[in-house]
Write a protein that holds these residues in place. Sequence first.
Motif, PDB file in Angstrom:
ATOM      1  N   MET A   1      -7.500  14.522  51.321  1.00  0.00           N
ATOM      2  CA  MET A   1      -8.327  14.039  50.223  1.00  0.00           C
ATOM      3  C   MET A   1      -8.896  15.214  49.433  1.00  0.00           C
ATOM      4  N   ASP A   2      -9.267  16.290  50.129  1.00  0.00           N
ATOM      5  CA  ASP A   2      -9.833  17.450  49.428  1.00  0.00           C
ATOM      6  C   ASP A   2      -8.879  17.996  48.372  1.00  0.00           C
ATOM      7  N   LEU A   3      -7.594  18.030  48.714  1.00  0.00           N
ATOM      8  CA  LEU A   3      -6.606  18.539  47.770  1.00  0.00           C
ATOM      9  C   LEU A   3      -6.539  17.647  46.524  1.00  0.00           C
ATOM     10  N   LEU A   4      -6.574  16.336  46.731  1.00  0.00           N
ATOM     11  CA  LEU A   4      -6.558  15.410  45.591  1.00  0.00           C
ATOM     12  C   LEU A   4      -7.780  15.597  44.712  1.00  0.00           C
ATOM     13  N   ILE A   5      -8.931  15.756  45.331  1.00  0.00           N
ATOM     14  CA  ILE A   5     -10.168  15.943  44.569  1.00  0.00           C
ATOM     15  C   ILE A   5     -10.108  17.234  43.766  1.00  0.00           C
TER      16      ILE A   5
ATOM     17  N   ALA B   1      -7.869  16.716  40.864  1.00  0.00           N
ATOM     18  CA  ALA B   1      -8.542  15.889  39.855  1.00  0.00           C
ATOM     19  C   ALA B   1      -9.571  16.710  39.081  1.00  0.00           C
ATOM     20  N   GLN B   2     -10.249  17.610  39.768  1.00  0.00           N
ATOM     21  CA  GLN B   2     -11.230  18.467  39.101  1.00  0.00           C
ATOM     22  C   GLN B   2     -10.568  19.381  38.075  1.00  0.00           C
TER      23      GLN B   2
ATOM     24  N   GLU C   1      -4.894  13.713  36.155  1.00  0.00           N
ATOM     25  CA  GLU C   1      -5.274  12.299  36.070  1.00  0.00           C
ATOM     26  C   GLU C   1      -4.611  11.461  37.161  1.00  0.00           C
ATOM     27  N   GLU C   2      -3.390  11.806  37.530  1.00  0.00           N
ATOM     28  CA  GLU C   2      -2.693  11.065  38.590  1.00  0.00           C
ATOM     29  C   GLU C   2      -3.426  11.211  39.920  1.00  0.00           C
TER      30      GLU C   2
ATOM     31  N   CYS D   1     -17.558   8.641  37.744  1.00  0.00           N
ATOM     32  CA  CYS D   1     -16.844   9.622  38.580  1.00  0.00           C
ATOM     33  C   CYS D   1     -15.937  10.500  37.724  1.00  0.00           C
ATOM     34  N   PHE D   2     -15.209   9.882  36.819  1.00  0.00           N
ATOM     35  CA  PHE D   2     -14.279  10.621  35.962  1.00  0.00           C
ATOM     36  C   PHE D   2     -15.024  11.651  35.114  1.00  0.00           C
TER      37      PHE D   2
END
Length: 65
Positions: free
Chosen positions: A1-5, A8-9, A13-14, A52-53
């Motif tokens: 999850m950290d990698l996805l966050i 996203a940062q 967008e995906e 959040c976005f």
Amino acid sequence: MDLLIKRAQKGDEEAFIEIMNQYMPQMYKVAKARLKNEADIGDAIQETILSCFKSIKKLKNTCFF
């Protein structure tokens, strides 16, 4: 999850969509417990996702997502 966050940062967008899809059941449960109207539940979830976005780049510690 950290990698996805982290992705996203950086504007991926995906990655953000994938994170939201993973959290959607939890967001629905919380909104359903507080709100009874499905339209209000949808609005609350939409506002949460938008918040959040807008704020994800400000997040300093990914464990607080």
